[in-house]
Scaffold this active site. Structure first.
Site, short mmCIF file in Angstrom:
data_model
loop_
_atom_site.label_atom_id
_atom_site.label_comp_id
_atom_site.label_asym_id
_atom_site.label_seq_id
_atom_site.Cartn_x
_atom_site.Cartn_y
_atom_site.Cartn_z
N ASN A 26 -7.30 1.86 9.73
CA ASN A 26 -5.99 2.08 10.33
C ASN A 26 -6.17 2.02 11.85
OD1 ASN A 26 -5.08 2.56 7.76
ND2 ASN A 26 -4.48 4.69 8.10
N HIS A 42 -2.62 11.11 0.60
CA HIS A 42 -2.33 10.80 2.00
C HIS A 42 -1.81 12.09 2.65
CE1 HIS A 42 -0.70 7.61 4.98
NE2 HIS A 42 -0.49 8.79 5.54
N GLU A 56 -7.14 8.55 6.21
CA GLU A 56 -7.43 9.18 7.50
C GLU A 56 -7.94 10.62 7.41
OE1 GLU A 56 -4.11 8.89 10.15
OE2 GLU A 56 -4.03 6.70 10.09
N ARG A 114 0.84 -1.19 0.00
CA ARG A 114 0.00 0.00 0.00
C ARG A 114 0.89 1.25 0.00
NH1 ARG A 114 -2.78 2.96 4.62
NH2 ARG A 114 -3.96 4.52 3.46
N TYR A 168 -4.36 1.47 15.64
CA TYR A 168 -3.14 1.45 16.44
C TYR A 168 -3.40 1.29 17.94
CZ TYR A 168 -0.57 3.17 12.35
OH TYR A 168 -0.01 3.29 11.10
N GLU A 174 -3.54 -0.15 8.07
CA GLU A 174 -2.35 0.18 8.87
C GLU A 174 -2.49 -0.43 10.25
OE1 GLU A 174 -1.18 4.30 9.17
OE2 GLU A 174 -1.57 4.67 7.05
#
Length: 508
Positions: free
Chosen positions: A337, A151, A197, A106, A339, A411
């Protein structure tokens, strides 16, 4: 890259793999066979964070080129002018991917390389040639390109002309740019995402003012201009409609022939109620609604979340009949994404919201601590904690809210940094990252067994890179980068990922 030649063949052998796994904690039984055969496993980067060559190939200045050259904006005073020099070294980086055994990569395209002046200028042949060569080189190695159209970065020209995402003109510019990308690369790219995002970017750019164009107002910050109560919602509205316009173009002009998929990527933090009271459970629901559904509800259901409408009222834009028609083209998959997990605490009824926090509009206090203890082991990125259950819960939430639309974990990764890294070896021995990836993949495998339609997983990041406001002080890479020489060296996690993809550790 001479130093790399001495490292990788030595580390890549099966014997060394087994030796390393004896050293690195690797207790989980998860392995490649726990995922469907067609599952995509890859790594991630973005154009500004790795490419460098910011004045080469007829590229114009992007918003981040301009921003990082302003004093005091980046923690270590750095820029992405050179970054990882991926512009000149991408074939070597593809060899790193191939050595890992991934089947997808990606990456994002630099808008300023393709259309230096947006729709007010011509397509840049040098930019098209760069990404053509990158895509062709990936396919020759059996690696599927998974492309993000933008991005965070865009030509500074568009900010200067009309204020970028605060203007509906940006919808036209993005649609033109996406059309150029579909036409140039879509015969070989089967996975597209419009934005990375936007829920994060809009917050950083128009609420707290930490990203360009640095717009905010008290109590969120003291920017030169901006309105934190209104502008984030205007910018988000334009992003949603830009996505809708680009998807309409893809559906009508390209998808039938090119046979690809198109989606959007959202940062997806899981919010856990800090107590089991009804108020805090509702607060966690509001925190989620003001985050991912802020963008996905209009695209999937045609309007903003009711939780947002109830609180924001007329501050939240409305969609015209023509805009609702565009929203009908929706998306083919959702990029997640993920985290970290954080606590959500109600401040609607009695406690009052802390001044200036991003959660203020949702009437929620967001924190990583409860009774003085962190929600999980902290990482070098202050808001990020290790809470593996979070990925299972976040995917389940998206699955239920959006009728199990196809999903990709676009991600997931672990930040190294701080005072304890004095030698290169300290970075290379990243067993904490191995434990993190192992734990999160274990939970991901479980939620897939439970019925979630997740089709891929990408680790941030292939290589250490420029980490936005943190500059080069944080390292998320599977490969260490010496920024003086640009030499890449595999970390323990790179070898672990290779072993995982070969299922060499399943017998442990």
């Amino acid at each position: 890259m001479a130093g790399e030649a001495a490292w990788w063949p030595l580390l890549a052998g099966a014997c060394c793999c087994w030796l390393l796994l004896l050293i690195i904690p690797c207790a989980s039984a998860v392995n490649r066979s726990d995922f469907p055969p067609s599952f995509l496993f890859g790594t991630v980067t973005s154009s500004y964070q790795i490419e460098g060559a910011y004045l080469e190939g007829n590229k114009s200045l992007s918003n981040w080129d301009v921003f990082t050259h302003l004093p005091g904006k980046i923690v270590d005073g750095s820029t992405g002018d050179i970054a990882d020099d991926h512009y000149h070294r991408f074939k070597d980086d593809i060899e790193l991917m191939h050595s890992l055994g991934v089947n997808a990569y990606r990456f994002s395209i630099s808008w300023a390389r393709i259309l230096p002046k947006g729709r007010f200028g011509t397509v840049n042949p040098a930019g098209i040639a760069l990404y053509n060569e990158l895509i062709d080189s990936l396919l020759l190695k059996g690696i599927e390109p998974f492309v993000t159209v933008t991005h965070f970065d865009y030509p500074q020209e568009l900010e200067d002309r009309y204020g970028s995402w605060l203007s509906a003109e940006m919808q036209r510019d993005f649609a033109h740019y996406a059309d150029v990308c579909f036409a140039a690369f879509g015969d070989r790219v089967k996975y597209w995402t419009t934005f990375n995002e936007p829920n994060n970017a809009v917050h950083q750019s128009y609420r707290v003012g930490s990203f360009p164009p640095e717009r905010c107002s008290p109590p969120y910050g003291t920017c030169a201009s901006g309105d934190s109560d209104v502008e984030p919602y205007i910018a988000a509205h334009n992003v949603v409609l830009a996505h809708a316009t680009a998807v309409e173009i893809y559906r009508k002009k390209y998808q039938r022939k090119q046979k690809g998929m198109i989606g959007m990527v959202l940062i997806t933090t899981w919010f856990e109620p800090i107590t089991n009271t009804p108020e805090d459970r509702l607060a966690a629901q509001r925190a989620m609604a003001f985050d991912v559904p802020w963008f996905l509800d209009p695209i999937v259901y045609g309007d903003y979340p009711p939780e947002m409408r109830q609180i924001l009222g007329c501050r939240l834009p409305t969609f015209s009949p023509e805009e609702k028609r565009k929203l009908g083209f929706k998306l083919d998959f959702i990029g997640i994404n993920h985290y970290t997990t954080l606590y959500a605490k109600d401040c609607m009824f009695s406690r009052g919201c802390p001044t200036g926090l991003a959660s203020k509009d949702a009437l929620v206090d967001i924190t990583g601590f409860k009774d003085g203890q962190p929600i999980g082991p902290p990482t070098a990125m202050p808001p990020f904690y290790v809470v593996p259950d979070g990925i299972e819960k976040a995917v389940t939430y998206i699955m239920k809210r959006y009728n199990n639309l196809p999903m990709f974990i676009t991600e997931n990764g672990y930040a190294q940094g701080g005072d304890g890294y004095a030698q290169v070896g300290d970075w290379l021995d990243d067993r904490d990252r191995v434990e993190y990836l192992n734990a999160y993949l274990t939970k991901l495998a479980k939620v897939i067994r439970d019925g979630a339609d997740v089709r891929g997983y990408f680790i941030w990041s292939l290589i250490d890179n420029f980490e936005w406001l943190r500059g080069y002080t944080l390292r998320f890479g599977l490969h260490y980068v010496d920024y003086k020489t640009e030499e890449r060296k595999p970390k323990s996690s790179a070898l672990w990922y290779k072993c995982f993809l070969q299922s060499l550790h399943e017998a442990q």
